[in-house]
Design an enzyme around this catalytic site. Structure first.
Site, PDB file in Angstrom:
ATOM      1  N   GLY A 160      15.341  -2.500  11.208  1.00  0.00           N
ATOM      2  CA  GLY A 160      14.901  -2.939  12.516  1.00  0.00           C
ATOM      3  C   GLY A 160      15.679  -4.188  12.915  1.00  0.00           C
ATOM      4  N   ASN A 219      15.012  -7.771  11.018  1.00  0.00           N
ATOM      5  CA  ASN A 219      13.678  -8.218  10.646  1.00  0.00           C
ATOM      6  C   ASN A 219      13.565  -8.125   9.127  1.00  0.00           C
ATOM      7  OD1 ASN A 219      10.961  -8.519  10.118  1.00  0.00           O
ATOM      8  ND2 ASN A 219      10.272  -6.967  11.577  1.00  0.00           N
ATOM      9  N   ALA A 276       0.802  -1.225   0.000  1.00  0.00           N
ATOM     10  CA  ALA A 276       0.000   0.000   0.000  1.00  0.00           C
ATOM     11  C   ALA A 276       0.832   1.271   0.000  1.00  0.00           C
ATOM     12  CB  ALA A 276      -0.932   0.012   1.213  1.00  0.00           C
ATOM     13  N   GLY A 277       2.117   1.173   0.330  1.00  0.00           N
ATOM     14  CA  GLY A 277       2.918   2.368   0.526  1.00  0.00           C
ATOM     15  C   GLY A 277       3.448   2.979  -0.766  1.00  0.00           C
ATOM     16  N   HIS A 335      20.504   9.087 -29.906  1.00  0.00           N
ATOM     17  CA  HIS A 335      21.633   9.529 -30.735  1.00  0.00           C
ATOM     18  C   HIS A 335      22.844   9.900 -29.881  1.00  0.00           C
ATOM     19  CE1 HIS A 335      18.383  10.299 -33.647  1.00  0.00           C
ATOM     20  NE2 HIS A 335      17.842  11.100 -32.751  1.00  0.00           N
TER      21      HIS A 335
END
Length: 399
Positions: A137, A162, A8-9, A311
């Site tokens: 973390g 974590n 969701a972030g 180019h």
């Protein structure tokens, strides 16, 4: 078993690349990073997914649909406000039955690690050893039990972190109900895990392989790793006089024009034109509908869809968004003269070679120079013969 994927972030540290897409949809080896994770989980035997979406959720929904293209089933739930991982998981209440896997969508795991995690007893957290734990973390363990969780610290208590992969029973939802908003203004999943830690029931499972994509330059490391293990197919047209090894993937409808030289592990999307006389070097990913033209060299870079570099251009160790256009002779530098690690907006990349982060729909005039470590916001316009360096805000005009 079901798998919940948190997606969701926005991924603010990935700006400007996330100006029009969520972080989990940033491409690695020409696939959204979350697709690599879903495929690994599918290959580990999981076919039932719940995606928690929010920021630019239509990008995820449009790409994955109901999951049938990948041979899985996908349900969606929207986290209306991005208020933390506990809030995101709480949004799936009533959608998960029995023991389930929870994965952060912005990492890369291997099938074997997911299989092993699924065989553990819940609750269980995937952990990983790192040489820079201060960025994550941190967890402390005794044997195979987690004894403590610590937010990012300059003096971490261990080098185990974590990894954002969990195995839970439905009782986690009872713990989520008691989580209060943290000092960061979010509902933290780690607060719910404290109850397990006090009871001595939260197990630790070391992951053998884990790629975190926390900063834009991490995309290049992940891209290199995944390209080296990619099954390569060549579905386009390669004209005579090209050098294209079997370590290169070419999408349908793509034309590699005469005189082009490609080396190392590369992937080129569908309906592209490369060359004539282009030079693609290892660990380069070219998205769909791109034009990489005459006498252009691309090295160790990610070029997103519908971008033209046509180019006499050079782009090294860079990430370029979609819909960009490089004027003839425009080049991106990637090496400091003092050989020090390149910094972007004052933050070190830890890389001796790094070019630029360029957002979507950036237009360059001819003969522009982009200095090492530049960050250019989306929809920027750059006049011919301009020097671009530093951090450029979205929608800027450089003369």
């Amino acid at each position: 078993m079901q798998c919940v994927v948190l997606a969701a972030g926005e991924g603010k540290r990935m700006r400007p690349l996330t100006a029009r897409r969520p972080k989990v949809m940033l491409p690695i080896a020409n696939r959204p990073m979350m697709e690599h994770l879903v495929v690994a989980a599918r290959d580990a035997g999981i076919t039932d997914f719940v995606f928690v979406v929010g920021y630019f959720e239509r990008e995820i929904r449009n790409h994955f649909g109901d999951g049938s293209a990948l041979g899985v089933k996908i349900a969606y739930v929207t986290q209306r406000h991005q208020l933390g991982t506990a809030d995101a998981l709480r949004a799936t209440t009533g959608m998960v039955n029995g023991r389930f896997l929870l994965l952060n969508g912005d990492m890369v795991l291997k099938r074997s690690d997911i299989e092993k995690l699924c065989r553990m007893s819940a609750p269980c957290m995937g952990i990983h050893e790192t040489d820079h734990p201060q960025d994550y973390g941190v967890v402390t363990v005794e044997g195979r039990r987690i004894t403590g969780l610590e937010e990012k610290s300059e003096h971490p208590k261990s080098n185990l972190i974590n990894a954002g992969a969990y195995l839970f029973d439905p009782d986690i939802f009872d713990l989520l109900a008691g989580v209060r908003i943290s000092g960061r203004g979010e509902f933290e999943l780690t607060d719910a895990l404290e109850s397990y830690i006090r009871e001595g029931t939260l197990a630790a499972h070391p992951l053998e392989y884990w790629l975190d994509v926390g900063q834009p330059w991490d995309l290049l490391d992940a891209n290199e790793a995944l390209l080296s293990s990619l099954h390569h197919e060549q579905g386009g047209t390669v004209e005579e006089g090209c050098t294209v090894p079997d370590t290169v993937s070419i999408g349908k409808g793509t034309i590699i024009r005469a005189g082009t030289y490609i080396e190392g592990h590369c992937v080129i999307g569908e309906n592209c034109v490369v060359g004539p006389h282009a030079y693609l070097r290892g660990s380069t990913a070219i998205g769909d509908n791109c034009h990489i033209g005459h006498a252009t060299e691309i090295k160790n870079s990610i070029i997103m869809a519908s971008t033209n570099i046509p180019h006499f251009n050079y782009v090294g160790d860079s990430i370029v968004g979609s819909g960009c256009n490089f004027g003839a002779g425009t080049k991106v530098a990637n090496l400091r003269h003092d050989n020090a690690a390149v910094k972007v907006c004052g933050k070190t990349t830890g890389r001796r070679k790094f070019g630029a982060i360029i957002g979507d729909n950036v237009l360059f005039g001819i003969n522009c120079s982009v200095n090492v470590g530049s960050l250019i916001g989306s929809n920027t316009r750059v006049a011919p013969h301009s020097l671009v360096e530093g951090c450029i805000e979205e929608g800027s005009v450089i003369r």
